[in-house]
Design an enzyme around this catalytic site. Structure first.
Site, PDB file in Angstrom:
ATOM      1  N   ASP A 129       0.857  -1.186   0.000  1.00 35.22           N
ATOM      2  CA  ASP A 129       0.000   0.000   0.000  1.00 35.22           C
ATOM      3  C   ASP A 129       0.892   1.235   0.000  1.00 35.22           C
ATOM      4  O   ASP A 129       1.950   1.247   0.639  1.00 35.22           O
ATOM      5  CB  ASP A 129      -0.908   0.014   1.234  1.00 35.22           C
ATOM      6  CG  ASP A 129      -1.991  -1.055   1.172  1.00 35.22           C
ATOM      7  OD1 ASP A 129      -2.364  -1.446   0.052  1.00 35.22           O
ATOM      8  OD2 ASP A 129      -2.450  -1.486   2.248  1.00 35.22           O
ATOM      9  N   ASP A 145      -7.076  -1.421  -4.695  1.00 36.03           N
ATOM     10  CA  ASP A 145      -8.176  -1.004  -3.823  1.00 36.03           C
ATOM     11  C   ASP A 145      -9.078   0.013  -4.511  1.00 36.03           C
ATOM     12  O   ASP A 145     -10.302  -0.010  -4.347  1.00 36.03           O
ATOM     13  CB  ASP A 145      -7.626  -0.398  -2.525  1.00 36.03           C
ATOM     14  CG  ASP A 145      -6.830  -1.406  -1.709  1.00 36.03           C
ATOM     15  OD1 ASP A 145      -7.108  -2.615  -1.835  1.00 36.03           O
ATOM     16  OD2 ASP A 145      -5.935  -0.987  -0.957  1.00 36.03           O
TER      17      ASP A 145
END
Length: 213
Positions: A129, A145
């Site tokens: 991330d 995402d």
């Protein structure tokens, strides 16, 4: 023999689905590669001041760094989602639904790829991330995402609009429509006074069509 409209619509929707899925998966893995190659864990790079920042985080949990410590569960769930999408794909005849499932498939595969092939081990890999927008959401996420969230947004919109997987919108029937239809039908078969017969419509050539009861 030319392809039927139904088959053509299915081919078009599947083309959108798999094209979007491949492109989104590639974009996700490319951005993760660039981030991992150029950032240290926890390093913060302001892109647009506090609006957009890049921070490298290795996430063992779900999307947006949630539920850390259950990586293997999410790996299994992601694999199940991929199978369900592939099975349902043959029912899709709408380009918009192809877009929904394409973004969802690309996003799920992006994070599943991390869990399968990144450290610390197969099936337990940590998802990369790196996108931070603290003004919008207090979490760090990635391109995969984003694809999943956009897919959910379009899914909700199509559902509210009543658009089915075949691309057709459900038509709501007006209250009392059946009753009106029945009355109109009865009006076209009015009983002839004093004859016990039913008229099927206007008379032709001076004769009245009749039907025995």
């Amino acid at each position: 023999m030319p392809d039927s409209p139904s088959r053509t619509a299915t081919v078009r929707a599947l083309s959108v689905l798999f094209t979007v899925a491949v492109l989104w998966l590639g974009l996700d893995q490319l951005t993760k590669y660039l981030v991992v190659s150029n950032l240290e864990a926890g390093e913060r790079i302001p892109v647009l001041n506090d609006v957009l920042q890049f921070i490298l985080v290795r996430n063992p949990g779900a999307a947006f760094s949630l539920a850390s410590g259950a990586t293997w569960i999410f790996s299994i769930l992601a694999a199940v989602v991929v199978v369900v999408i592939i099975v349902m794909a043959r029912r899709i005849r709408s380009v918009w639904w192809g877009l929904v499932f394409g973004l969802l498939l690309g996003g799920v595969l992006g994070n599943l790829t991390d869990r399968l092939f990144r450290e610390p081990s197969f099936g337990l890999g940590h998802v990369v991330d790196f996108i931070s927008t603290p003004w919008m959401i207090p979490a760090i996420y990635n391109v995969a995402d984003i694809g999943i969230c956009v897919a959910m947004g379009v899914f909700i919109l199509l559902t509210l609009l009543g658009v089915g997987l075949d691309g057709k919108r459900a038509v709501k029937q007006r209250p009392g429509a059946d009753e009106v239809s029945d009355n109109e039908s009865d009006a076209g078969h009015a009983e002839e006074p004093g004859t016990g017969a039913v008229s099927d419509g206007p008379a032709t050539d001076g004769q009245t069509p009749q039907k025995e009861l």
